[in-house]
Design a protein around this motif. Structure first.
Motif, mmCIF file in Angstrom:
data_model
loop_
_atom_site.group_PDB
_atom_site.id
_atom_site.type_symbol
_atom_site.label_atom_id
_atom_site.label_comp_id
_atom_site.label_asym_id
_atom_site.label_seq_id
_atom_site.Cartn_x
_atom_site.Cartn_y
_atom_site.Cartn_z
ATOM 1 N N ALA A 176 59.019 47.274 23.986
ATOM 2 C CA ALA A 176 58.701 47.167 22.557
ATOM 3 C C ALA A 176 59.897 46.605 21.788
ATOM 4 C CB ALA A 176 58.306 48.531 21.998
ATOM 5 N N THR A 189 51.134 41.770 18.146
ATOM 6 C CA THR A 189 49.946 42.360 18.759
ATOM 7 C C THR A 189 50.239 42.946 20.140
ATOM 8 O OG1 THR A 189 49.160 40.330 19.831
ATOM 9 C CG2 THR A 189 48.450 40.714 17.550
ATOM 10 N N LEU A 190 51.398 42.645 20.707
ATOM 11 C CA LEU A 190 51.768 43.158 22.028
ATOM 12 C C LEU A 190 52.340 44.569 21.987
ATOM 13 C CD1 LEU A 190 53.469 39.952 23.487
ATOM 14 C CD2 LEU A 190 51.092 40.721 23.783
ATOM 15 N N ILE A 191 52.614 45.087 20.795
ATOM 16 C CA ILE A 191 53.174 46.429 20.671
ATOM 17 C C ILE A 191 52.105 47.454 21.022
ATOM 18 C CG2 ILE A 191 54.168 48.101 19.057
ATOM 19 C CD1 ILE A 191 56.050 45.803 19.868
ATOM 20 N N ASP A 192 52.458 48.372 21.911
ATOM 21 C CA ASP A 192 51.518 49.385 22.385
ATOM 22 C C ASP A 192 51.488 50.566 21.412
ATOM 23 O OD1 ASP A 192 49.738 50.753 23.973
ATOM 24 O OD2 ASP A 192 51.303 51.586 25.277
ATOM 25 N N THR A 193 50.584 50.475 20.462
ATOM 26 C CA THR A 193 50.382 51.554 19.502
ATOM 27 C C THR A 193 48.924 51.548 19.077
ATOM 28 O OG1 THR A 193 51.143 52.544 17.419
ATOM 29 C CG2 THR A 193 51.044 50.150 17.513
ATOM 30 N N ASP A 194 48.454 52.662 18.562
ATOM 31 C CA ASP A 194 47.048 52.772 18.187
ATOM 32 C C ASP A 194 46.766 52.237 16.785
ATOM 33 O OD1 ASP A 194 48.461 54.782 16.947
ATOM 34 O OD2 ASP A 194 46.904 56.296 17.179
ATOM 35 N N ALA A 215 52.917 49.804 13.981
ATOM 36 C CA ALA A 215 53.691 48.747 14.645
ATOM 37 C C ALA A 215 54.487 47.955 13.619
ATOM 38 C CB ALA A 215 52.767 47.823 15.428
#
Length: 108
Positions: A3, A49-54, A59
């Motif tokens: 991230a 958009t590649l950030i791993d969050t809900d 983000a």
């Protein structure tokens, strides 16, 4: 760690894209700089958009501290102005806030 690297790349893309407009409008550089500037801003948006969050808002909020860090790096490396101690204190506070937003344990 992934991230953080994505955020660094996104910040570089955003700053470069915005600086293209700055260079054209404020520094009298050629208008064709807008073309790579817009492309850079598209890359920036895609990277986030590649950030791993809900939640996108989370983000973006966490990204703020990384953006400030990269802005100070840009200030120094591209524009030739060394950040002062207040810049460094400020970015430290912002990075702590970004880490808290991104890595805090969440319920449910």
């Amino acid at each position: 760690m992934v991230a953080f690297l994505v955020y660094l790349a996104a910040a570089l893309a955003e700053i470069a894209g915005c600086f293209a407009f700055w260079a054209w409008l404020r520094l009298g550089r050629p208008a064709w700089l807008i073309v790579p500037g817009v492309a850079s801003l598209v890359v920036f948006a895609c990277l986030l958009t590649l950030i791993d969050t809900d939640a996108a808002g989370r983000a973006y909020a966490a990204y703020g501290g990384i953006y400030i860090l990269m802005s100070l790096v840009w200030l120094w490396m591209v524009e030739g102005h060394r950040p002062d101690r207040w810049d460094l204190v400020g970015v430290t506070v912002c990075l702590a806030g970004s880490a808290l937003i991104l890595f805090a344990p969440r319920e449910g």
